[in-house]
Design a protein around this motif. Structure first.
Motif: not given
Length: 895
Positions: A160-177
């Motif tokens: 799950l993290t791999d997909e989320v981090h790939r999409k968001t690059s680790g931007s906190v706001l982007f990760v949460l949303q």
């Protein structure tokens, strides 16, 4: 805690709380009886005053018992004036109980950004600045966050993290949303059967969820109910937040783009539940500025002006009874939709609203917003506006010029002033512009041009000032006129003169006060002429607030012709008149710094002890800052330092005073103070042993040669007189009589029309000491005339104020008797000088008297008594803190 804070605030800012009340309305809860309006000053002075009082406010609430942590977000958007205010209290060395935390986006600032410039300035003042880089989350941190959110072991969430981090690059706001969106879309679900979270990205279409934060937030907002989307768009038009009573006004009437607004607040509450908006202290605000931008981006670009115009109209219609509270919302919305306003009457109405917003901002003072509103108002005018809407056009340009002067944008100011000068109907409508121009010339360090222009304006006000002829002659003629006008009037006669009613004369008095401040620095002859004219006008046309300054100035001129008792009388009268003015209205206090400076520097020390002036000068310095009177505040600080030096205060304490004031004016970016205080500061350092050559004013704070060149280039004759005098005094003190006499000759190239007590009395005394020493060593009588003149002057001073001057007169008498070989008289006078200096606390003069007596006894062959006196002199110099002089005495004189 509250009562303690209230007490601190009352002690620190007192009645100056009125200065902050516009910006901090809740102060009225702490000062329940705060009814006094802050005294009216021009906007530049108001800006300085606000900064100083705010600094005092922060000191009051940040104490060792109650430290303050202040956090401000989004500093990348702060205007230069706000950043300057932040610098003023973060670099305040008197406040040790404040921790300031600021955040900003590094990708939105450059090396030339105002925030970057301000941060460098703060660091240059010795403030420790810790930079904490808050970057994007790493893959590991993202995994830890997700694991914590869904309460699943970190080793199970990597896919799950791999997909989320790939999409968001680790931007906190982007990760949460992103996580919330995939949950809403069904790609992240909790299995009730297996009691665990499951995710499925294989079934997700490639572009089902946007790839950046703004697009994702916009996508998410569009999934909400239409009414909620509309509410978010309207809130986005208003900015990051808005008060609920303003938003409630939008519920009434028709909607926009086919949507009604009847459930507007309910729709906003739905956005609160979605986590996009929060409701805090009667304000609806976006949780993040990116959410606001996302909502705003949903309005088509070509429709945004229409939306802003509609929102402004709704608020204006719905808050008709409370438009003072909604003014800035209404004006802000109309300005952003102004391109759609074609009706001339509507454009004029908006221009009037911008004028009102500009004047309200000036009162705070918030100069950058004021400039924006006034400029917007001007842009709404057309070529016929000066004819059809004269009052509006005149006020917009007049105030805009004043604000641009305060910001330092002199080119833009001149454009506005040219418009006023060209289009104003009459001379009286140009007076405000004339004051702005004169103030701006002073701000640009062109006091000579300010005086020249001001004199031309005075002629139009019916008060022509003579510009030709020998200045001394003009001053003597005007002085005679003034004496004749005063005649046999008693103090009560003078204080009960009727009030001045002629508006032209009141304007002329105010203008002459401004010009007096300018000419005091560059042309003291003109200052004398202006001061005498102000007195004559007060006697002829009546008293006004500036009359107290005229009385004090007249007292200065009387002291300049050795009428010390007359000077003292008018100094006292000016203070009584100032007190009466202050009791009637606070504007009288505006003149306090200038009056105290004249009275405590030029008048009272001829009659009262020097030490008595230190507290009033310190008070006037503080008062000057409170009223934005920076020039006179600087003058009081400088006079306090000189008088402390003059009365024999320990040199380390003198240097501490100077450093304290230099810090204040450095923070205010008034480097001129450093130039004016440098000679006595460097002399202090020389005596303390912090220079290679104590006879030269070259060292840590100044270069003698460079400073003389600067003063010559800028025609600062009084500064040159002070520099050459201090040089002659240092040379004399260290035994270089030939250099001392040469410095006196250099000084005599320049005329001193008016001098403070410490300068004139020092010149008379040390000229006499150097002259008598020159007669001793150079075996010439050409200096005897100088010595005799000094004796006459010091005898006159000693007869009026023996506490300050008797010991110096006695020492001059002793030196003359020594020269004339009247040994018995010399011995008596040396002993009397030593005793009197000791009784009156002048340790530096006592040290000098011991030293000169030592030379006298050595010449008589009484080496034992001479050695004793040299030893006592050495100890007295050490008590004063003059280490280098004590060292020189120990090396060259036997004891």
């Amino acid at each position: 805690k509250f009562h303690q804070t209230q007490k601190h605030l009352q002690e620190k800012i007192g009645s100056n709380a009125a200065v902050l009340s516009h910006a901090i309305p809740s102060l009225c809860r702490i000062f329940p009886h705060l009814t006094v309006e802050a005294a009216k000053v021009d906007i530049a002075q108001a800006h300085h005053r606000f900064k100083i009082v705010f600094q005092q406010f922060v000191r009051a609430i940040a104490t060792p018992d109650q430290p303050l942590v202040l956090f401000l977000d989004d500093l990348q958007w702060a205007d230069p004036q706000s950043l300057s205010l932040i610098e003023s209290f973060t670099t305040d060395k008197q406040n040790k109980s404040l921790l300031f935390i600021g955040s900003y986006r590094t990708n939105e600032i450059s090396e030339l950004h105002p925030l970057t410039v301000q941060l460098r300035s703060i660091e240059s003042k010795g403030v420790l600045v810790n930079n904490v880089e808050v970057g994007y989350l790493s893959r590991e941190d993202t995994n830890e966050l997700i694991s914590d959110l869904i309460q699943t072991s970190p080793c199970l969430t990597f896919s799950l993290t791999d997909e989320v981090h790939r999409k968001t690059s680790g931007s906190v706001l982007f990760v949460l949303q992103y996580l919330k969106t995939i949950y809403d879309e069904g790609y992240l679900v909790f299995s009730s059967s297996s009691k665990e979270w499951k995710w499925d990205f294989l079934s997700m279409e490639p572009n089902a969820i946007p790839n950046n934060t703004l697009q994702l937030l916009s996508y998410k907002i569009t999934k909400l109910a239409n009414a909620t989307v509309l509410a978010l768009k309207i809130l986005a038009c208003l900015g990051f937040y808005c008060e609920d009573f303003i938003l409630s006004s939008i519920e009434v009437g028709n909607g926009i783009d086919g949507f009604g607004c009847n459930n507007f607040i309910s729709s906003l509450n739905a956005a609160v539940k979605e986590g996009l908006v929060e409701y805090v202290e009667s304000n609806y605000m976006f949780v993040h500025d990116q959410i606001r931008l996302a909502a705003y981006s949903l309005i088509p670009e070509e429709d945004k002006e229409k939306w802003h115009l509609w929102v402004g109209q709704k608020i204006m219609a719905g808050t008709a009874s409370s438009q003072d509270k909604t003014l800035f919302y209404i004006v802000g919305q109309f300005n952003r939709g102004s391109m759609l306003i074609n009706n001339i009457q509507e454009r004029i109405l908006l221009a009037e609203l911008n004028l009102k917003a500009g004047k309200t901002s000036m009162a705070v003072p918030a100069v950058v917003p004021a400039a924006y509103y006034l400029k917007k108002g001007i842009e709404l005018l057309d070529k016929s506006s000066w004819k059809e809407h004269y009052h509006l056009s005149h006020q917009l340009y007049d105030h805009y010029a004043e604000v641009q002067y305060c910001i330092g944008q002199f080119q833009e100011m001149n454009k506005a002033l040219d418009e006023v000068f060209a289009c104003a109907k009459c001379f009286h409508d140009k007076i405000g512009a004339y004051f702005t121009l004169i103030n701006s010339l002073n701000a640009q360090r062109k006091p000579d041009k300010a005086v020249e222009f001001g004199i031309a304006v005075l002629s139009q006000l019916g008060e022509p000032i003579p510009k030709y002829g020998e200045v001394k002659s003009i001053v003597m003629v005007e002085l005679a006129k003034s004496k004749q006008s005063i005649g046999n009037k008693t103090d009560d006669d003078l204080l009960t003169i009727d009030a001045m009613k002629d508006k032209d004369k009141i304007h002329a008095m105010r203008l002459m006060y401004n010009l007096a401040v300018s000419s005091f620095m560059c042309d003291q002859g003109m200052y004398c002429v202006l001061a005498l004219r102000m007195l004559q006008m007060s006697l002829c046309y009546g008293l006004c607030d500036a009359s107290a300054f005229a009385f004090a100035s007249y007292g200065c001129l009387l002291s300049g012709i050795d009428d010390f008792h007359g000077a003292y009388r008018f100094g006292k009268l000016s203070l009584r008149l100032l007190g009466a003015s202050k009791s009637k209205k606070d504007e009288g206090s505006f003149f306090l710094p200038g009056i105290y400076f004249l009275v405590q520097s030029f008048i009272f020390p001829w009659v009262d002890q020097y030490r008595a002036s230190l507290k009033p000068l310190e008070y006037a310095f503080t008062s000057g800052l409170s009223y934005g009177q920076i020039i006179f505040s600087m003058a009081n600080a400088r006079a306090e330092c000189y008088n402390a030096f003059q009365c024999g205060e320990e040199l380390m304490k003198v240097e501490k005073r100077i450093k304290k004031y230099t810090k204040v004016f450095s923070d205010l970016k008034h480097q001129l103070f450093l130039q004016y205080i440098s000679p006595v500061w460097q002399a202090t350092l020389n005596l303390m042993g912090h220079s290679e050559n104590p006879e030269q004013l070259t060292g840590e704070v100044m270069s003698q040669e460079k400073m003389i060149n600067i003063c010559l280039e800028n025609k600062r004759e009084r500064s040159l007189i002070e520099i050459y005098h201090i040089c002659s005094w240092l040379a004399y003190l260290f035994g270089n009589y030939e250099l001392a006499s040469r410095m006196i000759e250099n000084r005599k190239q320049f005329d001193l029309y008016l001098g403070p007590c410490f300068l004139l009395s020092n010149i008379w005394f040390f000229d006499g000491m150097v002259a008598l020493a020159a007669c001793h060593t150079l075996k010439t009588d050409k200096w005897m005339g100088v010595a005799q003149k000094s004796l006459v002057q010091m005898e006159k001073c000693a007869s009026v104020c023996p506490l300050n001057y008797k010991h110096r007169f006695l020492l001059l008498q002793a030196e003359l008797a020594f020269l004339l070989e009247e040994n018995e008289n010399a011995e008596v006078s040396y002993n009397d000088a030593i005793k009197t200096a000791d009784e009156n606390g002048f340790v530096q003069d006592q040290a000098l008297a011991y030293e000169r007596a030592g030379y006298f006894y050595m010449k008589q062959g009484k080496t034992s008594i001479a050695s004793q006196h040299f030893g006592l002199s050495h100890n007295a110099y050490l008590d004063w803190g003059a280490q280098s002089k004590a060292n020189q005495l120990r090396l060259f004189c036997p004891f």
